[in-house]
Design a protein around this motif. Structure first.
Motif, mmCIF file in Angstrom:
data_model
loop_
_atom_site.group_PDB
_atom_site.id
_atom_site.type_symbol
_atom_site.label_atom_id
_atom_site.label_comp_id
_atom_site.label_asym_id
_atom_site.label_seq_id
_atom_site.Cartn_x
_atom_site.Cartn_y
_atom_site.Cartn_z
ATOM 1 N N GLY A 133 -21.666 18.875 74.844
ATOM 2 C CA GLY A 133 -22.179 19.785 73.829
ATOM 3 C C GLY A 133 -21.806 21.229 74.092
ATOM 4 N N LEU A 134 -20.791 21.433 74.947
ATOM 5 C CA LEU A 134 -20.359 22.784 75.293
ATOM 6 C C LEU A 134 -18.869 22.932 75.016
ATOM 7 C CD1 LEU A 134 -22.230 23.175 78.700
ATOM 8 C CD2 LEU A 134 -22.884 24.174 76.531
ATOM 9 N N ALA A 135 -18.441 22.366 73.898
ATOM 10 C CA ALA A 135 -17.013 22.344 73.594
ATOM 11 C C ALA A 135 -16.439 23.750 73.520
ATOM 12 C CB ALA A 135 -16.777 21.600 72.281
ATOM 13 N N SER A 136 -17.178 24.671 72.910
ATOM 14 C CA SER A 136 -16.674 26.038 72.785
ATOM 15 C C SER A 136 -16.495 26.687 74.145
ATOM 16 C CB SER A 136 -17.632 26.875 71.930
ATOM 17 O OG SER A 136 -18.925 26.911 72.510
ATOM 18 N N VAL A 137 -17.410 26.385 75.053
ATOM 19 C CA VAL A 137 -17.303 26.933 76.401
ATOM 20 C C VAL A 137 -16.092 26.356 77.114
ATOM 21 C CG1 VAL A 137 -18.440 27.128 78.640
ATOM 22 C CG2 VAL A 137 -19.783 27.306 76.545
ATOM 23 N N VAL A 138 -15.878 25.043 76.926
ATOM 24 C CA VAL A 138 -14.724 24.396 77.548
ATOM 25 C C VAL A 138 -13.434 25.008 77.029
ATOM 26 C CG1 VAL A 138 -13.513 22.217 77.861
ATOM 27 C CG2 VAL A 138 -15.998 22.254 77.869
ATOM 28 N N ASP A 139 -13.343 25.204 75.694
ATOM 29 C CA ASP A 139 -12.142 25.781 75.111
ATOM 30 C C ASP A 139 -11.912 27.194 75.632
ATOM 31 O OD1 ASP A 139 -11.819 23.464 73.702
ATOM 32 O OD2 ASP A 139 -12.772 24.221 71.870
ATOM 33 N N ALA A 140 -12.991 27.954 75.705
ATOM 34 C CA ALA A 140 -12.860 29.335 76.181
ATOM 35 C C ALA A 140 -12.395 29.381 77.629
ATOM 36 C CB ALA A 140 -14.195 30.072 76.030
ATOM 37 N N SER A 141 -12.959 28.490 78.456
ATOM 38 C CA SER A 141 -12.565 28.474 79.861
ATOM 39 C C SER A 141 -11.125 28.025 80.016
ATOM 40 C CB SER A 141 -13.495 27.559 80.661
ATOM 41 O OG SER A 141 -13.372 26.221 80.226
ATOM 42 N N GLN A 171 -22.603 26.130 97.656
ATOM 43 C CA GLN A 171 -22.029 26.982 96.621
ATOM 44 C C GLN A 171 -20.538 26.731 96.452
ATOM 45 O OE1 GLN A 171 -23.339 30.733 98.143
ATOM 46 N NE2 GLN A 171 -25.268 30.714 97.009
ATOM 47 N N GLY A 172 -19.836 26.467 97.561
ATOM 48 C CA GLY A 172 -18.420 26.147 97.473
ATOM 49 C C GLY A 172 -18.175 24.855 96.718
ATOM 50 N N VAL A 173 -18.948 23.808 97.041
ATOM 51 C CA VAL A 173 -18.806 22.528 96.346
ATOM 52 C C VAL A 173 -19.160 22.680 94.871
ATOM 53 C CG1 VAL A 173 -19.634 20.143 96.195
ATOM 54 C CG2 VAL A 173 -19.263 21.192 98.435
ATOM 55 N N ALA A 174 -20.268 23.366 94.583
ATOM 56 C CA ALA A 174 -20.726 23.510 93.202
ATOM 57 C C ALA A 174 -19.716 24.289 92.362
ATOM 58 C CB ALA A 174 -22.083 24.209 93.173
ATOM 59 N N ALA A 175 -19.129 25.338 92.928
ATOM 60 C CA ALA A 175 -18.152 26.131 92.177
ATOM 61 C C ALA A 175 -16.931 25.289 91.813
ATOM 62 C CB ALA A 175 -17.733 27.358 92.991
ATOM 63 N N ILE A 176 -16.425 24.519 92.769
ATOM 64 C CA ILE A 176 -15.261 23.670 92.497
ATOM 65 C C ILE A 176 -15.634 22.562 91.516
ATOM 66 C CG2 ILE A 176 -13.555 22.136 93.516
ATOM 67 C CD1 ILE A 176 -13.141 25.039 94.210
ATOM 68 N N PHE A 177 -16.827 21.984 91.668
ATOM 69 C CA PHE A 177 -17.270 20.910 90.778
ATOM 70 C C PHE A 177 -17.329 21.383 89.332
ATOM 71 C CE2 PHE A 177 -21.095 19.093 88.654
ATOM 72 C CZ PHE A 177 -20.614 17.811 88.441
ATOM 73 N N ILE A 178 -17.956 22.521 89.094
ATOM 74 C CA ILE A 178 -18.084 23.031 87.724
ATOM 75 C C ILE A 178 -16.720 23.438 87.171
ATOM 76 C CG2 ILE A 178 -19.130 24.845 86.316
ATOM 77 C CD1 ILE A 178 -21.505 24.816 88.237
ATOM 78 N N ALA A 179 -15.863 23.994 88.028
ATOM 79 C CA ALA A 179 -14.510 24.327 87.584
ATOM 80 C C ALA A 179 -13.749 23.075 87.173
ATOM 81 C CB ALA A 179 -13.759 25.063 88.697
ATOM 82 N N ILE A 203 -20.736 33.657 91.924
ATOM 83 C CA ILE A 203 -19.475 33.093 92.408
ATOM 84 C C ILE A 203 -18.659 32.538 91.247
ATOM 85 C CG2 ILE A 203 -18.498 31.330 93.937
ATOM 86 C CD1 ILE A 203 -21.107 31.608 95.584
ATOM 87 N N LEU A 204 -19.329 31.880 90.306
ATOM 88 C CA LEU A 204 -18.617 31.311 89.167
ATOM 89 C C LEU A 204 -17.956 32.397 88.337
ATOM 90 C CD1 LEU A 204 -21.182 28.584 88.003
ATOM 91 C CD2 LEU A 204 -19.125 28.271 89.390
ATOM 92 N N VAL A 205 -18.682 33.462 88.076
ATOM 93 C CA VAL A 205 -18.134 34.558 87.259
ATOM 94 C C VAL A 205 -16.933 35.190 87.947
ATOM 95 C CG1 VAL A 205 -18.628 36.857 86.339
ATOM 96 C CG2 VAL A 205 -20.306 35.022 86.094
ATOM 97 N N SER A 206 -16.966 35.281 89.279
ATOM 98 C CA SER A 206 -15.882 35.945 90.008
ATOM 99 C C SER A 206 -14.555 35.217 89.876
ATOM 100 C CB SER A 206 -16.252 36.081 91.489
ATOM 101 O OG SER A 206 -16.287 34.818 92.123
ATOM 102 N N VAL A 207 -14.574 33.898 89.603
ATOM 103 C CA VAL A 207 -13.332 33.130 89.475
ATOM 104 C C VAL A 207 -13.110 32.642 88.046
ATOM 105 C CG1 VAL A 207 -13.230 32.413 91.878
ATOM 106 C CG2 VAL A 207 -14.553 31.053 90.271
ATOM 107 N N VAL A 210 -15.172 30.929 85.937
ATOM 108 C CA VAL A 210 -15.741 29.626 85.569
ATOM 109 C C VAL A 210 -17.025 29.877 84.775
ATOM 110 C CG1 VAL A 210 -16.692 27.457 86.440
ATOM 111 C CG2 VAL A 210 -14.782 28.546 87.618
ATOM 112 N N PRO A 211 -17.235 29.174 83.654
ATOM 113 C CA PRO A 211 -18.451 29.393 82.852
ATOM 114 C C PRO A 211 -19.724 29.128 83.650
ATOM 115 C CG PRO A 211 -16.846 28.097 81.624
ATOM 116 C CD PRO A 211 -16.330 28.195 83.026
ATOM 117 N N ALA A 212 -20.590 30.116 83.721
ATOM 118 C CA ALA A 212 -21.848 29.960 84.458
ATOM 119 C C ALA A 212 -22.788 28.973 83.790
ATOM 120 C CB ALA A 212 -22.530 31.315 84.617
ATOM 121 N N SER A 213 -22.544 28.650 82.503
ATOM 122 C CA SER A 213 -23.401 27.685 81.806
ATOM 123 C C SER A 213 -23.327 26.301 82.427
ATOM 124 C CB SER A 213 -23.006 27.613 80.335
ATOM 125 O OG SER A 213 -21.634 27.278 80.199
ATOM 126 N N GLY A 214 -22.285 26.040 83.211
ATOM 127 C CA GLY A 214 -22.165 24.742 83.874
ATOM 128 C C GLY A 214 -23.232 24.495 84.908
#
Length: 349
Positions: free
Chosen positions: A37-45, A241-249, A289-293, A295-299
């Motif tokens: 349900g986050l298609a717009s976020v996926v497209d933007a990322s 935080q490292g695992v979570a950042a890569i996972f959401i990316a 951390i997500l914003v710095s690379v 990656v959408p923080a909504s994840g």
């Protein structure tokens, strides 16, 4: 100096282990982002990723952007890492000032902190209901398969925490001569309390008692290292935080290059050092951390439902890191004192 160097080095090792495991296992590949349900976020990322991720040549500029040019603007834009850096500089200034002149600001900040913590508590009360609703809708629309990625993510974090705990035990064995059996026998109560409270600060008195008792650390070492470690030594939090950042990316299809990985390490170490020793704070720092690379923080909504379990687990690693630092630094200090006494005795004779 040794204590801070130990904390920074082990934190960097922890986040490196987390990133390596996430890249190897790739838990994000088990989640279909188009069904969230986050298609717009996926497209933007995806568009941001195609426009160019973090390149090596961009890294100095990215590091410079971490320094706040306008602290108020950073607060409005929710650029948390810049806020943390500004707060650190502001705090150092308050420390070096005369106490009577700094007292009004300290009192004001203490009141603001209580207000913020109260609001965060309200949000955390609502978060389980919101996450339950999100996961219920997701499961109803996509089936139980949608939960597989989250389970793989949890397994990746727990495996990383076990590996980091093993690294700490090896360090304690090699540099302090304390076997894993002796360490676990002495620290079992501390680990259990850390798991149940998810707070390094709450465990601090028992950690000091354990260090000075069964582990035989001298008082002046334990009462300096453990309070300092509860503030800046967050091995488990940095790994998570490292695992979570890569996972959401991976979920959003954002490709993170070598420079992005370096930036994740730097921001994870810096953010974990600046994070308070309270439950649930890791999920807040993760957004920085997500914003710095890019990656959408909504994840973060994907992992909120399992964060409490991981928070309990990573706190165990955090307090174990404090205890290992105690025994290692105590051993080094003791050896240095013996060498100095021997030298003075020889020179005296």
């Amino acid at each position: 100096g040794r204590a801070i160097l130990f904390f920074v080095a082990t934190t960097a090792v922890a986040v490196t282990i987390g990133i390596a495991l996430a890249l190897l296992i790739r838990p994000g590949d088990y989640v279909d982002a188009t069904n969230l349900g986050l298609a717009s976020v996926v497209d933007a990322s995806s568009g941001a990723a195609e426009a160019g991720g973090v390149r090596i040549l961009d890294l100095p500029d990215r590091v410079l952007t971490l320094l706040p040019s306008n602290p108020l603007s950073s607060m409005v834009e929710s650029n948390m890492l810049q806020v943390v850096i500004f707060a650190s500089i502001f705090g150092v200034a308050l420390v070096v000032m005369q106490r009577d002149k700094a007292r009004p600001v300290l009192d004001l900040l203490a009141s603001l902190q209580e207000v913020c913590l109260t609001i965060v508590k309200w949000a955390m009360w609502l978060a389980p209901l919101a996450v339950f609703g999100l996961m219920a809708r997701l499961t109803a629309e996509t089936g139980p398969q949608a939960l597989l990625g989250v389970l793989v993510y949890v397994g990746t974090v727990l495996l990383g925490l076990l590996l980091m705990l093993g690294v700490l035990l090896v360090v304690g064995r090699v540099y302090a001569g304390v076997s894993p059996k002796v360490f676990f026998g002495a620290a079992k109560d501390v680990m259990l309390l850390a798991f149940s409270t998810s707070s390094s600060a709450a465990v601090m008195p028992l950690s000091i008692k354990t260090a000075e008792g069964p582990l035989g650390v001298r008082k002046h070492i334990s009462q300096f290292v453990i309070p300092l470690g509860a503030t800046i030594n967050m091995n488990g939090t940095a790994l998570y935080q490292g695992v979570a950042a890569i996972f959401i990316a991976q979920v959003f299809g954002v490709e993170i290059g070598a420079a992005g990985l370096i930036l994740i390490v730097l921001t994870s170490v810096g953010a974990s050092i600046g994070s308070p020793a309270t439950p649930g704070v890791g999920i807040v720092i993760l957004s920085t951390i997500l914003v710095s690379v890019g990656v959408p923080a909504s994840g973060i909504a994907l992992i909120m439902g399992v964060d409490r379990l991981l928070d309990m687990s990573r706190t165990v690693v955090n307090v174990c890191g404090d205890l290992v630092a105690c025994i290692v630094l105590d051993k080094l200090d003791h050896a240095e004192n013996e060498e100095r006494e021997t030298t003075e005795r020889v020179n005296g004779t």
